[in-house]
Write a protein that holds these residues in place. Structure first.
Motif, PDB file in Angstrom:
ATOM      1  N   ASN A  56      -1.860   3.155   3.215  1.00  0.00           N
ATOM      2  CA  ASN A  56      -3.146   3.704   2.773  1.00  0.00           C
ATOM      3  C   ASN A  56      -3.148   4.082   1.298  1.00  0.00           C
ATOM      4  O   ASN A  56      -4.143   3.885   0.584  1.00  0.00           O
ATOM      5  CB  ASN A  56      -3.502   4.943   3.596  1.00  0.00           C
ATOM      6  CG  ASN A  56      -4.040   4.588   4.982  1.00  0.00           C
ATOM      7  OD1 ASN A  56      -4.076   3.420   5.345  1.00  0.00           O
ATOM      8  ND2 ASN A  56      -4.437   5.581   5.751  1.00  0.00           N
ATOM      9  N   LEU A  57      -2.039   4.649   0.823  1.00  0.00           N
ATOM     10  CA  LEU A  57      -1.985   5.156  -0.543  1.00  0.00           C
ATOM     11  C   LEU A  57      -1.326   4.204  -1.534  1.00  0.00           C
ATOM     12  O   LEU A  57      -1.542   4.327  -2.737  1.00  0.00           O
ATOM     13  CB  LEU A  57      -1.243   6.508  -0.564  1.00  0.00           C
ATOM     14  CG  LEU A  57      -1.871   7.643   0.262  1.00  0.00           C
ATOM     15  CD1 LEU A  57      -1.045   8.908   0.118  1.00  0.00           C
ATOM     16  CD2 LEU A  57      -3.315   7.896  -0.154  1.00  0.00           C
ATOM     17  N   THR A  58      -0.515   3.266  -1.033  1.00  0.00           N
ATOM     18  CA  THR A  58       0.209   2.371  -1.948  1.00  0.00           C
ATOM     19  C   THR A  58      -0.351   0.954  -1.964  1.00  0.00           C
ATOM     20  O   THR A  58      -0.053   0.185  -2.883  1.00  0.00           O
ATOM     21  CB  THR A  58       1.699   2.289  -1.574  1.00  0.00           C
ATOM     22  OG1 THR A  58       1.831   1.671  -0.285  1.00  0.00           O
ATOM     23  CG2 THR A  58       2.325   3.681  -1.543  1.00  0.00           C
ATOM     24  N   GLY A  59      -1.137   0.609  -0.951  1.00  0.00           N
ATOM     25  CA  GLY A  59      -1.649  -0.759  -0.871  1.00  0.00           C
ATOM     26  C   GLY A  59      -0.668  -1.735  -0.265  1.00  0.00           C
ATOM     27  O   GLY A  59      -0.954  -2.934  -0.164  1.00  0.00           O
ATOM     28  N   MET A  60       0.512  -1.249   0.162  1.00  0.00           N
ATOM     29  CA  MET A  60       1.497  -2.130   0.809  1.00  0.00           C
ATOM     30  C   MET A  60       0.966  -2.608   2.150  1.00  0.00           C
ATOM     31  O   MET A  60       0.163  -1.927   2.794  1.00  0.00           O
ATOM     32  CB  MET A  60       2.818  -1.383   1.036  1.00  0.00           C
ATOM     33  CG  MET A  60       3.619  -1.114  -0.218  1.00  0.00           C
ATOM     34  SD  MET A  60       5.204  -0.313   0.181  1.00  0.00           S
ATOM     35  CE  MET A  60       6.012  -0.390  -1.424  1.00  0.00           C
ATOM     36  N   ALA A  61       1.427  -3.772   2.565  1.00  0.00           N
ATOM     37  CA  ALA A  61       1.011  -4.311   3.854  1.00  0.00           C
ATOM     38  C   ALA A  61       1.608  -3.479   4.980  1.00  0.00           C
ATOM     39  O   ALA A  61       2.663  -2.864   4.822  1.00  0.00           O
ATOM     40  CB  ALA A  61       1.476  -5.762   3.981  1.00  0.00           C
ATOM     41  N   ASP A  62       0.918  -3.441   6.116  1.00  0.00           N
ATOM     42  CA  ASP A  62       1.457  -2.756   7.283  1.00  0.00           C
ATOM     43  C   ASP A  62       2.759  -3.434   7.716  1.00  0.00           C
ATOM     44  O   ASP A  62       2.864  -4.666   7.681  1.00  0.00           O
ATOM     45  CB  ASP A  62       0.448  -2.807   8.433  1.00  0.00           C
ATOM     46  CG  ASP A  62       0.879  -1.980   9.617  1.00  0.00           C
ATOM     47  OD1 ASP A  62       1.613  -2.502  10.478  1.00  0.00           O
ATOM     48  OD2 ASP A  62       0.491  -0.802   9.692  1.00  0.00           O
ATOM     49  N   GLN A  63       3.734  -2.657   8.115  1.00  0.00           N
ATOM     50  CA  GLN A  63       5.057  -3.201   8.425  1.00  0.00           C
ATOM     51  C   GLN A  63       5.090  -4.046   9.689  1.00  0.00           C
ATOM     52  O   GLN A  63       6.015  -4.839   9.881  1.00  0.00           O
ATOM     53  CB  GLN A  63       6.089  -2.076   8.547  1.00  0.00           C
ATOM     54  CG  GLN A  63       5.823  -1.091   9.660  1.00  0.00           C
ATOM     55  CD  GLN A  63       4.954   0.062   9.184  1.00  0.00           C
ATOM     56  OE1 GLN A  63       4.371   0.026   8.101  1.00  0.00           O
ATOM     57  NE2 GLN A  63       4.866   1.091  10.010  1.00  0.00           N
ATOM     58  N   GLY A  64       4.122  -3.880  10.578  1.00  0.00           N
ATOM     59  CA  GLY A  64       4.066  -4.684  11.791  1.00  0.00           C
ATOM     60  C   GLY A  64       4.769  -4.041  12.971  1.00  0.00           C
ATOM     61  O   GLY A  64       5.553  -3.102  12.830  1.00  0.00           O
ATOM     62  N   LEU A  65       4.490  -4.546  14.168  1.00  0.00           N
ATOM     63  CA  LEU A  65       4.976  -3.942  15.403  1.00  0.00           C
ATOM     64  C   LEU A  65       6.482  -4.002  15.550  1.00  0.00           C
ATOM     65  O   LEU A  65       7.117  -3.044  16.001  1.00  0.00           O
ATOM     66  CB  LEU A  65       4.319  -4.642  16.603  1.00  0.00           C
ATOM     67  CG  LEU A  65       2.835  -4.337  16.840  1.00  0.00           C
ATOM     68  CD1 LEU A  65       2.297  -5.214  17.962  1.00  0.00           C
ATOM     69  CD2 LEU A  65       2.646  -2.873  17.186  1.00  0.00           C
TER      70      LEU A  65
END
Length: 267
Positions: free
Chosen positions: A32-41
């Motif tokens: 949310n704050l860094t713009g990094m992609a979600d790490q995934g399940l």
């Protein structure tokens, strides 16, 4: 995923899972704050496994006792310390399992993953922790755990399904409010985390198997190892600090972060 991204996710999960500052809240804030992609399940499952192994090893004597106690419990007997501990851990886990499934099926869990929600829960439950820690008596140890207290702590644990609340924070709050000493309450909180983390990891694993992520297995192994090391270090640090300080430093961190997140969310 890059090694740096894996490192961030694993260390954040490992450190914040057991400190009363919310692992889920920090992991949601990372993208949310860094713009990094979600790490995934799959990575989520891996870091859960890492932290699970850490708490099991740290409290191995109690875990072994509870595991042996499961056999007697299966025969309807609660006549040993191990059987009693196993029974109380099962009871304390029921509320979070039921409410967690309801939130997952209804989709409400996704609706709460916002910066504003995390800001409010960081702030409010941080102050509640401070109140309970300062006002709570210190007359009980972990050996005094009762069925009534297990039910109450289990209900409080279910509140931690709201991101930013902190599973360890809310159960330690409950323990202090019930009159447990800091170390005894924290120990019960950590033991309660074992079936809870195992259940959460199991639910995530079902989704992982359904989607298929075999190409991410090397990343998952690295994430699990890093989460294990950081979680073990966090457990050791927290219990060492509790011998000389209260939970106030964690409260200060929560309040400051909560105020910052609310300013960001409403700006």
């Amino acid at each position: 995923m890059t090694l740096f991204h894996l490192f961030l996710v694993a260390v954040i999960q490992g450190i914040t899972e057991f400190l009363p500052i919310s692992s889920s809240g920090h992991l949601i804030l990372l993208p949310n704050l860094t713009g990094m992609a979600d790490q995934g399940l799959l990575i989520d499952v891996a870091v859960h496994v890492g932290t699970l192994f850490a708490v099991v090893i740290y409290f191995w004597a109690d875990v072994r006792s509870a595991l042996f106690g499961l056999g007697r419990l299966a025969r309807g007997k609660v006549d040993t310390e191990g059987a009693r501990l196993a029974w109380l851990l099962i009871v304390s886990t029921v509320p979070v399992v039921i409410i967690g499934l309801i939130l997952k099926v209804t989709g409400l869990s996704d609706a709460m993953r916002s910066t504003a929600v995390i800001g409010w829960t960081m702030l409010v439950f941080g102050l509640v922790l401070y109140w309970a820690d300062q006002k709570g008596a210190e007359t009980k140890t972990d050996a005094d755990w009762t069925l009534r207290d297990a039910v109450i702590m289990g209900l409080w644990q279910a509140v931690a399904l709201i991101p930013g609340t902190s599973r360890s924070g809310i159960t330690i709050t409950a323990a202090r409010q019930l009159g447990y000493q800091r170390t005894g309450g924290a120990k019960l909180s950590m033991l309660m985390s074992i079936p809870t983390i195992a259940m959460a990891g199991g639910l995530l694993l079902i989704d992982v198997i359904a989607e298929g992520h075999a190409d991410q297995l090397p990343d998952a192994a690295i994430a699990a190892a890093l989460a294990f090391v950081s979680a073990l270090a966090a457990l050791s640090l927290m219990f060492r600090l509790m011998k000389s300080v209260s939970f106030t430093p964690y409260v200060i961190y929560r309040v400051i972060l909560g105020v910052i997140l609310l300013a960001v969310a409403y700006s």
